[in-house]
Design an enzyme around this catalytic site. Structure first.
Site, short mmCIF file in Angstrom:
data_model
loop_
_atom_site.label_atom_id
_atom_site.label_comp_id
_atom_site.label_asym_id
_atom_site.label_seq_id
_atom_site.Cartn_x
_atom_site.Cartn_y
_atom_site.Cartn_z
N ARG A 51 0.81 -1.23 0.00
CA ARG A 51 0.00 0.00 0.00
C ARG A 51 0.84 1.27 0.00
NH1 ARG A 51 -2.67 -4.04 1.92
NH2 ARG A 51 -0.66 -4.49 2.83
N THR A 52 1.84 1.32 0.87
CA THR A 52 2.55 2.59 1.02
C THR A 52 3.26 2.96 -0.28
OG1 THR A 52 2.83 2.03 3.34
CG2 THR A 52 4.07 3.90 2.54
N LYS A 79 26.11 -4.03 -1.66
CA LYS A 79 27.58 -3.97 -1.76
C LYS A 79 28.18 -3.25 -0.56
CE LYS A 79 27.47 -3.41 -6.80
NZ LYS A 79 27.73 -2.42 -7.87
N ARG A 100 11.46 3.73 3.20
CA ARG A 100 11.13 2.73 4.24
C ARG A 100 12.37 1.89 4.47
NH1 ARG A 100 5.87 -1.03 4.33
NH2 ARG A 100 5.06 0.96 5.09
N HIS A 128 5.70 5.53 11.70
CA HIS A 128 5.11 5.44 10.36
C HIS A 128 4.11 6.62 10.26
CE1 HIS A 128 3.70 4.01 6.64
NE2 HIS A 128 3.35 2.78 6.93
C1 NCD Z 1 2.09 -1.18 8.27
C2 NCD Z 1 3.59 -1.03 8.34
O1 NCD Z 1 4.30 -1.25 7.36
O2 NCD Z 1 4.04 -0.66 9.41
N1 NCD Z 1 1.60 -1.40 6.97
C3 NCD Z 1 1.36 -0.36 6.12
O3 NCD Z 1 2.17 0.50 5.90
N2 NCD Z 1 0.13 -0.31 5.58
C4 NCD Z 1 1.59 -2.19 9.23
C5 NCD Z 1 2.09 -3.60 9.12
O4 NCD Z 1 3.01 -3.92 8.36
O5 NCD Z 1 1.55 -4.45 9.83
#
Ligand code: NCD
Length: 300
Positions: A51-52, A79, A100, A128
């Site tokens: 999703r992100t 590397k 991320r 997050h």
């Molecule tokens: C979350 C995350 O990555 O922290 N997911 C997300 O971004 N929708 C929650 C999760 O991974 O459980």
């Protein structure tokens, strides 16, 4: 980027922009803008994401900008290149990096090295913030308000980064927070204190039934298997809470159910068709909130 950057007036401004963008996106004759024409972002996901990454990608395209997706499985990190060096290189190509990474504090490390904005799309078990913003926007639009409501945060409150970002933001609205988790997955006491210091009314318990009748929004989280020291430790708490139709029958008729997804076994698929289930609507709010964030970061 951290929850610390968002005071209530900044949140209200973002919600206003997001509401405007929602109208644009939902209008079949529009659907997109050209506000970020000529701008580029890079999406760098060193941890799994569905999703992100796709919502940031879609958000940028809908604003008329362009996206470079770093394939982290074949990037020079393998590397031994440091994150700081990677962002110093990428800033030659793009105007903003969405990052991320499994390292707690990695987004700050990248921001310290970079001369362009770094958006934190999850740094280990720390934060997050963009997910927290989209969840609050979803609650605001679907429940109708954020003030004077009771939100129950359920599941993995130790490693779940969405709740760590969300709880202090909710505190600013005076939201009453029930923190419900198995004892070993309680939110770090220092972070609970942060939430209290910001005005949050916090009640901690492991008994979901004891708080359900007073809950307006139930925010479920996945037990974060990848952050446990051993598989055995994970198995001890896996499946601690399962939201199923029988539970929903006991819950308030107005109680919304959110989950950042992915879910594993914490919400039964039989609950998906319940009109109180918001978790497949949340991703749309996610794309729109990320459009609002990209605009605030990149518009001239
Ligand atoms: C979350 C995350 O990555 O922290 N997911 C997300 O971004 N929708 C929650 C999760 O991974 O459980």
């Amino acid at each position: 980027m951290s929850y610390k950057q968002f005071q209530r007036d900044t949140l209200e401004e973002l919600f206003d922009v997001a509401r405007y963008l929602k109208k644009v996106v939902d209008d079949p004759d529009k659907g997109e803008t050209s506000d970020l024409k000529g701008k580029y972002i890079a999406t760098c996901f060193f941890e799994p994401s569905t999703r992100t990454t796709t919502s940031f990608h879609s958000a940028m395209l809908r604003l008329g900008g362009k996206v470079l997706g770093l394939n982290t499985s074949v990037s020079s990190a393998a590397k031994g290149e440091t994150l700081s060096d990677t962002v110093k290189v990428l800033q030659n190509y793009v105007d903003c990096i969405v990052l991320r990474h499994a390292g707690q504090g990695s987004a700050q490390e990248a921001a310290d090295a970079a001369s362009i904005p770094i958006i934190n799309a999850g740094d280990g078990a720390n934060e997050h913030p963009t997910q927290a913003l989209l969840d609050m926007f979803c609650i605001h639009e679907e429940f109708g308000k954020l003030e004077n409501i009771t939100v129950t945060l359920l599941g993995d409150l130790k490693y779940g980064r969405t709740v760590r970002s969300m709880a202090p933001l909710m505190a600013q609205y005076g939201i009453k927070l029930n923190l419900v988790s198995p004892p070993v997955l309680k939110m770090d006491p220092a972070h609970v204190q942060v939430v209290r210091d910001m005005g949050g009314h916090v009640h901690e318990t492991n008994d979901l039934e004891s708080v359900i009748s007073s809950t307006d929004v139930l925010y479920c989280t996945r037990v974060q298997k990848e952050r446990f020291p051993t598989e055995e430790d994970y198995l001890k708490v896996k499946g601690s809470y399962v939201i199923d139709p029988a539970f929903m029958a006991r819950a308030p008729k107005h109680m919304l159910v959110l989950h950042p997804l992915p879910r594993v076994d914490e919400i039964s698929p039989a609950v998906d068709c319940d009109p109180r289930s918001m978790y497949f609507k949340e991703p749309r709010y996610g794309m729109i909130m990320r459009m609002a964030l990209l605009l605030s970061v990149l518009r001239r």
